[in-house]
Design a protein around this motif. Structure first.
Motif, mmCIF file in Angstrom:
data_model
loop_
_atom_site.group_PDB
_atom_site.id
_atom_site.type_symbol
_atom_site.label_atom_id
_atom_site.label_comp_id
_atom_site.label_asym_id
_atom_site.label_seq_id
_atom_site.Cartn_x
_atom_site.Cartn_y
_atom_site.Cartn_z
ATOM 1 N N LEU A 196 0.833 -1.203 0.000
ATOM 2 C CA LEU A 196 0.000 0.000 0.000
ATOM 3 C C LEU A 196 0.870 1.256 0.000
ATOM 4 O O LEU A 196 0.569 2.232 -0.694
ATOM 5 N N ARG A 197 1.945 1.244 0.794
ATOM 6 C CA ARG A 197 2.855 2.392 0.813
ATOM 7 C C ARG A 197 3.505 2.591 -0.556
ATOM 8 O O ARG A 197 3.637 3.724 -1.042
ATOM 9 N N ASN A 254 2.327 1.645 -3.477
ATOM 10 C CA ASN A 254 1.316 2.125 -4.428
ATOM 11 C C ASN A 254 1.033 3.611 -4.234
ATOM 12 O O ASN A 254 0.919 4.365 -5.206
ATOM 13 N N SER A 255 0.929 4.023 -2.986
ATOM 14 C CA SER A 255 0.673 5.432 -2.697
ATOM 15 C C SER A 255 1.834 6.306 -3.152
ATOM 16 O O SER A 255 1.635 7.387 -3.715
ATOM 17 N N ASP A 291 1.661 6.784 -6.836
ATOM 18 C CA ASP A 291 0.638 7.766 -7.210
ATOM 19 C C ASP A 291 1.171 9.186 -7.043
ATOM 20 O O ASP A 291 0.975 10.046 -7.912
ATOM 21 N N ASN A 292 1.823 9.427 -5.915
ATOM 22 C CA ASN A 292 2.396 10.760 -5.678
ATOM 23 C C ASN A 292 3.491 11.079 -6.684
ATOM 24 O O ASN A 292 3.598 12.224 -7.165
ATOM 25 N N HIS A 348 3.059 -0.334 -10.962
ATOM 26 C CA HIS A 348 1.720 -0.466 -10.389
ATOM 27 C C HIS A 348 1.148 -1.855 -10.691
ATOM 28 O O HIS A 348 0.535 -2.482 -9.817
#
Length: 212
Positions: free
Chosen positions: A137-138, A140-141, A144-145, A170
């Protein structure tokens, strides 16, 4: 008129033989035609087939920075397994310093991709499903950033390559997340609960394994 006259008079003195920079400019033109990050294979083929073009720039001013950054982007895009990603991101250690860089935004983006690899290391080395999921999750986030940063700050055509890398990473992370969520039980799971009155006080003994 004067400019044309000077051009024609000096034409025979001009060095018209193609140079590494000439070929590199042609590569940049080809990259401009691939603005949508929808074909990793096509982009990877383009970078692979032109590998010698951007590796021959070291003798030019700031050519080493261009060479190393394109080598790193090629390696990041070529990685086809999440398990190989931590070793792949070590390529970024060969990047030059940001100080005096001609394209610092690109170097920042590549260094941030290297940092995302640390979360992948956590995913690969952790035995806890919770920690594995949190690491993905980290990552992926962070991707995105980074995507927002790349679109806002990095110039084309390097931006196009980075968008392909982010899209590809991703996908690798999403596949890994699906594997975590799909857990098969191959043997029956014993039920630790029994029917009857509960054991209280000193009579509750011998179930340390269940408590653990």
């Amino acid at each position: 008129m004067i400019e044309r006259l000077v051009y024609h008079l000096t034409l025979s003195l001009r060095h018209s033989k193609p140079t590494p920079l000439t070929f590199f400019a042609g590569l940049l033109l080809q990259l401009l035609a691939r603005n949508a990050p929808d074909s990793r294979d096509g982009m990877l083929s383009l970078l692979s087939s032109n590998f010698s073009i951007y590796t021959n720039l070291v003798d030019y001013s700031e050519g080493l920075e261009i060479q190393r950054s394109f080598e790193v982007m090629h390696g990041f895009l070529a990685c086809d397994r999440l398990s190989a990603l931590p070793q792949t991101v070590n390529l970024a250690s060969s990047l030059p310093s940001l100080k005096g860089s001609i394209r610092p935004q690109l170097l920042i983006a590549l260094n941030r991709l290297q940092d995302i690899g640390l979360d992948i290391v956590t995913y690969l080395t952790s035995v806890s499903r919770v920690n594995k999921q949190a690491a993905l999750l980290r990552a992926n986030s962070a991707l995105d950033n980074l995507s927002d940063y790349v679109i806002a700050e990095v110039l084309i055509p390097e931006q196009i390559i980075l968008r392909h890398i982010i899209y590809h990473w991703h996908r690798l992370i999403s596949e890994a997340g699906g594997d975590i969520g799909h857990v098969e039980t191959s043997t029956p799971v014993p039920n630790p609960y029994v029917v009857g009155n509960p054991m209280l006080g000193h009579t509750f003994v011998g179930r340390e394994d269940i408590i653990q």
